[in-house]
Write a protein that holds these residues in place. Structure first.
Motif, PDB file in Angstrom:
ATOM      1  N   THR A   7      12.941  -6.669 -10.571  1.00 31.19           N
ATOM      2  CA  THR A   7      12.797  -5.530  -9.454  1.00 31.19           C
ATOM      3  C   THR A   7      11.462  -5.750  -8.579  1.00 31.19           C
ATOM      4  O   THR A   7      11.205  -5.132  -7.728  1.00 31.19           O
ATOM      5  N   PHE A   8      10.620  -6.844  -8.912  1.00 33.75           N
ATOM      6  CA  PHE A   8       9.612  -7.190  -8.174  1.00 33.75           C
ATOM      7  C   PHE A   8      10.115  -7.507  -6.923  1.00 33.75           C
ATOM      8  O   PHE A   8      11.027  -8.456  -6.752  1.00 33.75           O
ATOM      9  N   PRO A   9       9.475  -7.230  -5.705  1.00 39.77           N
ATOM     10  CA  PRO A   9       9.881  -7.501  -4.231  1.00 39.77           C
ATOM     11  C   PRO A   9       9.833  -8.855  -3.829  1.00 39.77           C
ATOM     12  O   PRO A   9       9.122  -9.702  -4.332  1.00 39.77           O
ATOM     13  N   LEU A  10      10.625  -9.371  -3.145  1.00 37.68           N
ATOM     14  CA  LEU A  10      10.709 -10.798  -2.709  1.00 37.68           C
ATOM     15  C   LEU A  10       9.274 -10.805  -2.028  1.00 37.68           C
ATOM     16  O   LEU A  10       8.786  -9.937  -1.113  1.00 37.68           O
ATOM     17  N   ILE A  11       8.690 -11.852  -2.262  1.00 38.57           N
ATOM     18  CA  ILE A  11       6.991 -12.024  -1.953  1.00 38.57           C
ATOM     19  C   ILE A  11       7.240 -12.723  -0.516  1.00 38.57           C
ATOM     20  O   ILE A  11       7.968 -13.421   0.096  1.00 38.57           O
ATOM     21  N   ASP A 348      -7.896   1.911  -4.820  1.00 42.06           N
ATOM     22  CA  ASP A 348      -8.538   3.323  -4.125  1.00 42.06           C
ATOM     23  C   ASP A 348      -9.850   3.152  -3.397  1.00 42.06           C
ATOM     24  O   ASP A 348     -10.006   3.343  -2.332  1.00 42.06           O
ATOM     25  N   ALA A 349     -10.351   2.041  -3.960  1.00 41.38           N
ATOM     26  CA  ALA A 349     -11.786   1.734  -3.099  1.00 41.38           C
ATOM     27  C   ALA A 349     -11.674   0.709  -2.289  1.00 41.38           C
ATOM     28  O   ALA A 349     -12.545   0.418  -1.457  1.00 41.38           O
ATOM     29  N   ILE A 350     -10.575   0.132  -2.200  1.00 40.61           N
ATOM     30  CA  ILE A 350     -10.361  -1.130  -1.048  1.00 40.61           C
ATOM     31  C   ILE A 350      -9.555  -0.405  -0.047  1.00 40.61           C
ATOM     32  O   ILE A 350      -9.832  -0.573   1.110  1.00 40.61           O
ATOM     33  N   GLY A 351      -8.458  -0.045  -0.425  1.00 41.86           N
ATOM     34  CA  GLY A 351      -7.414   0.642   0.824  1.00 41.86           C
ATOM     35  C   GLY A 351      -6.205   0.058   0.327  1.00 41.86           C
ATOM     36  O   GLY A 351      -6.057  -1.330   0.626  1.00 41.86           O
ATOM     37  N   LEU A 352      -5.183   0.770   0.026  1.00 41.06           N
ATOM     38  CA  LEU A 352      -3.992   0.054  -0.186  1.00 41.06           C
ATOM     39  C   LEU A 352      -3.305  -0.712   1.038  1.00 41.06           C
ATOM     40  O   LEU A 352      -2.463  -1.792   0.980  1.00 41.06           O
ATOM     41  N   GLY A 353      -3.604  -0.143   2.344  1.00 41.28           N
ATOM     42  CA  GLY A 353      -3.157  -0.619   3.506  1.00 41.28           C
ATOM     43  C   GLY A 353      -3.748  -1.841   3.991  1.00 41.28           C
ATOM     44  O   GLY A 353      -3.288  -2.649   4.725  1.00 41.28           O
ATOM     45  N   GLU A 376       3.625  -9.265 -11.541  1.00 40.65           N
ATOM     46  CA  GLU A 376       4.216  -8.375 -12.367  1.00 40.65           C
ATOM     47  C   GLU A 376       3.352  -8.071 -13.347  1.00 40.65           C
ATOM     48  O   GLU A 376       2.928  -7.002 -13.899  1.00 40.65           O
ATOM     49  N   ALA A 377       2.509  -9.216 -13.862  1.00 42.20           N
ATOM     50  CA  ALA A 377       1.438  -8.874 -15.061  1.00 42.20           C
ATOM     51  C   ALA A 377       0.365  -8.174 -14.448  1.00 42.20           C
ATOM     52  O   ALA A 377      -0.166  -7.272 -15.186  1.00 42.20           O
ATOM     53  N   GLN A 378      -0.014  -8.506 -13.398  1.00 40.68           N
ATOM     54  CA  GLN A 378      -1.348  -7.777 -12.495  1.00 40.68           C
ATOM     55  C   GLN A 378      -0.925  -6.410 -11.863  1.00 40.68           C
ATOM     56  O   GLN A 378      -1.768  -5.560 -11.766  1.00 40.68           O
ATOM     57  N   MET A 379       0.365  -6.226 -11.640  1.00 41.27           N
ATOM     58  CA  MET A 379       0.598  -4.800 -10.960  1.00 41.27           C
ATOM     59  C   MET A 379       1.498  -4.101 -11.642  1.00 41.27           C
ATOM     60  O   MET A 379       2.059  -2.985 -11.174  1.00 41.27           O
ATOM     61  N   PRO A 384       6.076   1.349  -8.099  1.00 39.30           N
ATOM     62  CA  PRO A 384       7.034   0.397  -7.280  1.00 39.30           C
ATOM     63  C   PRO A 384       6.594   0.425  -5.761  1.00 39.30           C
ATOM     64  O   PRO A 384       6.682  -0.743  -4.967  1.00 39.30           O
ATOM     65  N   GLU A 385       6.484   1.760  -5.218  1.00 38.87           N
ATOM     66  CA  GLU A 385       6.248   1.597  -3.720  1.00 38.87           C
ATOM     67  C   GLU A 385       4.887   1.083  -3.197  1.00 38.87           C
ATOM     68  O   GLU A 385       4.617   0.678  -2.142  1.00 38.87           O
ATOM     69  N   VAL A 386       3.967   1.075  -4.356  1.00 38.06           N
ATOM     70  CA  VAL A 386       2.566   0.317  -4.129  1.00 38.06           C
ATOM     71  C   VAL A 386       2.714  -0.850  -4.274  1.00 38.06           C
ATOM     72  O   VAL A 386       2.176  -1.651  -3.204  1.00 38.06           O
ATOM     73  N   VAL A 387       3.457  -1.439  -5.039  1.00 36.30           N
ATOM     74  CA  VAL A 387       3.551  -2.932  -5.125  1.00 36.30           C
ATOM     75  C   VAL A 387       4.488  -3.502  -3.907  1.00 36.30           C
ATOM     76  O   VAL A 387       4.070  -4.481  -3.319  1.00 36.30           O
ATOM     77  N   GLU A 388       5.655  -2.495  -3.281  1.00 35.45           N
ATOM     78  CA  GLU A 388       6.045  -3.057  -2.202  1.00 35.45           C
ATOM     79  C   GLU A 388       5.212  -3.285  -1.040  1.00 35.45           C
ATOM     80  O   GLU A 388       5.294  -4.022  -0.243  1.00 35.45           O
ATOM     81  N   ARG A 389       4.283  -2.235  -1.076  1.00 37.28           N
ATOM     82  CA  ARG A 389       3.472  -2.317   0.021  1.00 37.28           C
ATOM     83  C   ARG A 389       2.406  -3.540   0.035  1.00 37.28           C
ATOM     84  O   ARG A 389       2.383  -4.347   1.153  1.00 37.28           O
ATOM     85  N   ILE A 390       1.876  -3.778  -1.090  1.00 35.54           N
ATOM     86  CA  ILE A 390       1.093  -5.292  -1.159  1.00 35.54           C
ATOM     87  C   ILE A 390       1.639  -6.473  -1.013  1.00 35.54           C
ATOM     88  O   ILE A 390       1.269  -7.215  -0.361  1.00 35.54           O
TER      89      ILE A 390
END
Length: 411
Positions: A7-11, A348-353, A376-379, A384-390
């Motif tokens: 389910t990891f998003p296509l990079i 949080d200290a960097i900014g998801l966006g 997958e290991a690091q995230m 899931p919606e956070v991973v999708e953003r990154i």
């Protein structure tokens, strides 16, 4: 494309690399320049060192003893292709600083169909690619003697990048990154607009221009170029090493020292931009740092805010930086990483966006062919919606891609 049960998003990788085919400039330069423009010569290596952040190769004469490789020859420059240019597919302990030929590199380094196949293996949908022979922001042409030829070389590279590397054969999966003539900001602005008109939304620039003998971002010299980027929505992309000086501590420090602190130039550069006033002067300007990782960012933002708050009166920025640097960062700066578990624990200290993902194919640091597994290991602790953003959404928005993550430029 291989998505087997994951389910990891296509990079969407915002930092990969292309090794230019031998004919990029020979096919595009006027006839009178083909003897002096960039061309490939096969020759032995006489000597090659990489110490103190400096790469020093010496080409041997035909018939000399020594390993034989393919060399880019341009004016007085002799630059070999090395295993560090294209290391994927080799065991880490087998990667050495050695000359190679095109036949000894993975075809995905320079061939579009082969690249797409290697992207499929790595769960990568789309990729933005930095140059090899021109170096990360076109320093090769800036340092050349003949700037008339240099400008032709810059334009030839950009035409190849848009029309061939990112052409119909790539099906929108390769995202163009173009160069500018760094020696002339007015010509640079023209080149930005020329490429923006055909859908390009990213241009390479130096992390620390004074290291190249060029003006700093604290001057007004770059304003024509920055205005063009601001008006066209063109992202200023700065790769580690784009100042031709990798961080090091001494002339005899081994490459491992510089490799550990590669983020340092990004750190220095980001503070330059945050304290330059350019983000307030050009409100649509965006910059990104390729291969700089992200874990170092929170402290620098904290320190920059303290300096701005407490020392701006004597610090030389009160008249041009009117908001906390951390606010400017949030709106204008993007950090790119491929392996930074610490940074991901401090989003949080960097900014998801402000965070983008990369694979660094085909360099020795690349996570290919396991970029998905590394991600997958690091995230794994993230929603899931956070991973999708990154992994996808931030790149789509920054680079003006389609909702499906493709470049929608000329076909």
């Amino acid at each position: 494309m291989d998505t087997h049960a994951s389910t990891f998003p296509l990079i969407i990788s915002v930092d990969d690399h292309t090794v230019e085919p031998p004919t990029v400039w020979q096919d595009r330069l006027p006839g009178k320049y083909r003897g002096t423009g960039p061309r490939i010569v096969r020759a032995p290596v006489k000597e090659m060192t990489f110490l103190g952040g400096r790469f020093k190769p010496v080409m041997g004469a035909p018939g000399d003893d020594g390993p034989v490789g393919d060399w880019w020859v341009y004016e007085d420059l002799r630059r070999p292709l090395t295993r560090l240019d294209t290391a994927v597919g080799y065991d880490r302990d087998e990667i050495r600083l050695e000359v190679i030929t095109y036949e000894q590199m993975r075809p995905g380094s320079y061939d579009v169909p082969a690249r797409l196949a290697d992207m499929d293996v790595n769960h990568v949908q789309s990729a933005l690619c930095f140059p090899t022979f021109p170096r990360f922001c076109g320093q090769t042409f800036t340092e050349a003697k003949d700037h008339e030829l240099g400008l032709l070389c810059v334009r030839a590279y950009n035409d190849w990048m848009v029309e061939e590397w990112c052409g119909p054969e790539a099906h929108g999966r390769l995202i163009p990154l173009t160069l500018i003539p760094l020696w002339d900001p007015e010509l640079a602005a023209e080149e930005v607009r020329r490429n923006a008109a055909r859908g390009v939304r990213a241009v390479a620039f130096s992390e620390i221009p004074p290291y190249l003998g060029l003006p700093s971002v604290h001057t007004d010299d770059w304003n024509p170029f920055l205005a063009a980027c601001d008006e066209t929505g063109t992202v200023v992309a700065m790769h580690i090493g784009s100042s031709s000086r990798m961080p090091s501590t001494s002339a005899d420090a081994p490459p491992a020292v510089g490799s550990t602190i590669t983020f340092a130039n990004c750190c220095f550069s980001m503070v330059d931009w945050l304290m330059s006033g350019k983000f307030e002067q050009f409100p649509n300007l965006r910059v990104m740092y390729a291969e700089g990782q992200i874990g170092w960012i929170p402290y620098i933002l904290e320190r920059a805010d303290v300096v701005w708050e407490e020392n701006r009166g004597w610090g030389g920025v009160a008249d041009k930086v009117h908001r906390p640097p951390s606010e400017l960062f949030a709106e204008h700066v993007y950090g790119c990483f491929f392996d930074d578990a610490f940074g991901l624990r401090n989003l949080d200290a960097i900014g998801l966006g402000n965070v983008l993902y990369e694979t660094d194919y085909p360099h020795s640091d690349s996570t290919w062919p396991k970029s998905r597994e590394v991600g997958e290991a690091q995230m794994g602790h993230l929603e899931p919606e956070v991973v999708e953003r990154i992994v996808r959404r931030n790149a789509i928005e920054l680079l003006g891609l389609t909702d499906d993550g493709l470049w929608d430029g000329p076909r």
